[in-house]
Write a protein that holds these residues in place. Sequence first.
Motif, PDB file in Angstrom:
ATOM      1  N   GLU A 129       0.913  -1.147  -0.001  1.00 22.31           N
ATOM      2  CA  GLU A 129       0.034  -0.026   0.027  1.00 22.31           C
ATOM      3  C   GLU A 129       1.047   1.209  -0.008  1.00 22.31           C
ATOM      4  OE1 GLU A 129      -3.041   2.110   2.993  1.00 22.31           O
ATOM      5  OE2 GLU A 129      -1.828   0.225   3.723  1.00 22.31           O
ATOM      6  N   THR A 130       0.642   2.115  -0.841  1.00 20.58           N
ATOM      7  CA  THR A 130       1.452   3.334  -0.876  1.00 20.58           C
ATOM      8  C   THR A 130       0.882   4.173   0.336  1.00 20.58           C
ATOM      9  OG1 THR A 130       1.937   3.118  -3.154  1.00 20.58           O
ATOM     10  CG2 THR A 130       2.422   5.256  -2.343  1.00 20.58           C
ATOM     11  N   THR A 141       7.034   9.168   1.120  1.00 19.40           N
ATOM     12  CA  THR A 141       6.025   8.247   0.640  1.00 19.40           C
ATOM     13  C   THR A 141       6.718   7.060   0.352  1.00 19.40           C
ATOM     14  OG1 THR A 141       4.874  10.193  -0.849  1.00 19.40           O
ATOM     15  CG2 THR A 141       4.547   7.912  -1.457  1.00 19.40           C
ATOM     16  N   ALA A 142       6.300   5.857   0.950  1.00 22.74           N
ATOM     17  CA  ALA A 142       6.859   4.546   0.886  1.00 22.74           C
ATOM     18  C   ALA A 142       5.627   3.472   0.513  1.00 22.74           C
ATOM     19  CB  ALA A 142       7.342   4.158   2.184  1.00 22.74           C
ATOM     20  N   GLN A 143       6.171   2.484   0.263  1.00 24.88           N
ATOM     21  CA  GLN A 143       5.457   1.206  -0.026  1.00 24.88           C
ATOM     22  C   GLN A 143       5.340   0.355   1.293  1.00 24.88           C
ATOM     23  OE1 GLN A 143       7.515  -1.518  -2.598  1.00 24.88           O
ATOM     24  NE2 GLN A 143       5.702  -2.074  -3.791  1.00 24.88           N
ATOM     25  N   VAL A 144       4.048   0.024   1.848  1.00 21.96           N
ATOM     26  CA  VAL A 144       4.078  -0.443   3.078  1.00 21.96           C
ATOM     27  C   VAL A 144       3.725  -1.801   2.897  1.00 21.96           C
ATOM     28  CG1 VAL A 144       3.215  -0.427   5.340  1.00 21.96           C
ATOM     29  CG2 VAL A 144       3.721   1.734   4.232  1.00 21.96           C
ATOM     30  N   VAL A 145       4.388  -3.027   3.421  1.00 20.91           N
ATOM     31  CA  VAL A 145       3.899  -4.322   3.318  1.00 20.91           C
ATOM     32  C   VAL A 145       3.870  -4.876   4.715  1.00 20.91           C
ATOM     33  CG1 VAL A 145       4.969  -4.747   1.097  1.00 20.91           C
ATOM     34  CG2 VAL A 145       6.343  -5.198   2.989  1.00 20.91           C
ATOM     35  N   GLN A 146       2.798  -5.985   4.739  1.00 21.85           N
ATOM     36  CA  GLN A 146       2.614  -6.437   6.003  1.00 21.85           C
ATOM     37  C   GLN A 146       2.796  -8.316   5.774  1.00 21.85           C
ATOM     38  OE1 GLN A 146      -1.082  -4.946   7.676  1.00 21.85           O
ATOM     39  NE2 GLN A 146       0.021  -3.327   8.351  1.00 21.85           N
ATOM     40  N   THR A 159      10.684   0.255   0.908  1.00 22.75           N
ATOM     41  CA  THR A 159       9.601  -0.558   1.093  1.00 22.75           C
ATOM     42  C   THR A 159       9.702  -0.938   2.663  1.00 22.75           C
ATOM     43  OG1 THR A 159       9.706  -1.698  -0.832  1.00 22.75           O
ATOM     44  CG2 THR A 159       8.697  -3.141   0.733  1.00 22.75           C
ATOM     45  N   VAL A 160       8.479  -0.505   3.503  1.00 27.64           N
ATOM     46  CA  VAL A 160       8.494  -0.202   4.894  1.00 27.64           C
ATOM     47  C   VAL A 160       7.670  -1.620   5.236  1.00 27.64           C
ATOM     48  CG1 VAL A 160       7.843   0.992   6.744  1.00 27.64           C
ATOM     49  CG2 VAL A 160       9.005   1.993   4.996  1.00 27.64           C
TER      50      VAL A 160
END
Length: 459
Positions: A11-12, A25-30, A68-69
Amino acid sequence: MTTLPPGLHSETRTLMGWGRTNPVTAQVVQPSSVEQLQELVRGAPPRSLIARGLGRSYGDAAQLNDGTVIELPAFDRIELDAASGTVTAGAGVSLDQILRVIVPAGFFLPVTPGTRNVTVGGAIAADVHGKNHHVDGSFGNHVQRLVLVDGKGSLRVLTPSSQGNGDQAALFWATVGGMGLTGVIVEATFSLIPITTSLISVDTTRYRDLESLMAAMVEADANYRYSVAWVDSLDSKGRGVLTCGDHARLDQLSPAQQADPLHYDPKALASTPPFLPGGLLNKLTVRAFNEAWYRKAPKHREGELQAMAPFFHPLDGVQDWNRIYGPAGFLQYQFAVPNEAAHLVPRTLEALRQVGAPSFLTVLKRFGPSNPAPLSFPIPGWTLAADVPAAVPGLLEVLDRLDEEVAAAGGRLYLAKDARQSSLLFGAQYSSLEEWIAVKHQMDPCGVFCADQYRRLSH
Ligand SMILES: Cc1cc2nc3c(=O)[nH]c(=O)nc-3n(C[C@H](O)[C@H](O)[C@H](O)COP(=O)(O)OP(=O)(O)OC[C@H]3O[C@@H](n4cnc5c(N)ncnc54)[C@H](O)[C@@H]3O)c2cc1C
């Protein structure tokens, strides 16, 4: 851009630290499993990944512009072992969640920062300290085992001593205080403090000037497990309030309290409590607040029984209190200096007064011995933390000068609070930095893990 493994969605998002000074702004992943996390790391280019907990670090440690965070809500195990007095918890679990399990069972965290809204991963990566550092050290001192995915995507189990297992203790200690740059912690086991009640017996004393306050704090080291002082940053004498405490014994409770001695219910406060100035902050509101806060404290009171939440986490009941500084956000200036450099406490308060930077949250604590972690912040002596609005003209120049004085005195700034220091001074403050960099290269040879803070401090 990192190629995501199948089934992992991103999710951005706009991310920033608690001080709200540097949104990116980063791309967040879980990731949902260790295997998925390992696959993500294996496919990631250099300087593309960083872990994030609840974003309670003040600056740019848990963000990576265009990177990517990784958040870990799926790593949510909490397993209390009452017999050994330890808990094993997933890295995405918050201290708040752990407290709700362990306090009713007769245990407390070995160390808690001033907010319980931090994750286990964030507490280890920043090696957080509490009001008991002079007695119990920092969080890393109590971690018995941690599990981490390193920069090659390998799963490692690390303990604080090597026990015939090569140099893995060095990897453990580089991860404690290592700000997520050695790998992603997925789980940890740490020891707890046994308690018989959930109340704290608190002694409070007001001091008219900084000198008598600091002398009392040195004395309190030997007498209390917990101690912290609030300082009126706008008062030229540096008056303040010292609060010291210990876990209350059963016989200190009233008969009604004894009926449920481990009761724990950290209710959120419905509205802004009296200890926060109303509206946006300026010098006048801070002056009025500081006056009221000082006057409200008793001249001297002993043995007051307080619940854990107001004693340890007074600001947690107030949602989004970090927004009172307006759109420019705020900085927390926190340094640690040896006892011989105690003069930097009044010197810093004076410099902030002169530049017109009002702080209502100015906190002074004592630190005991350091642990072996090369990037751990605490060193024996004093630590001062002052929240100041970032928009004050001339503030950054004053802080740059103070950084030099802190470094020259053998002190350092806290990475979990830093949003602005230079790489030059950072290198001068942490004398074991080279040793830490060597271990970082061993654990993350391609340099996959990176944060905006690391970009700023490593060139
Ligand atoms: C009101 C308030 C009071 C505070 N009081 C104190 C205090 O008294 N003492 C103190 O020491 N600190 C204090 N802090 C700072 C806070 O404890 C630390 O910044 C802590 O690291 C925040 O945890 P987090 O889960 O929010 O992590 P984040 O802020 O999201 O991340 C912090 C660092 O941890 C790393 N990280 C997070 N999760 C992982 C993981 N799973 N694996 C590897 N690295 C990871 C990140 O990459 C980043 O470098 C306070 C903060 C606030 C807002």
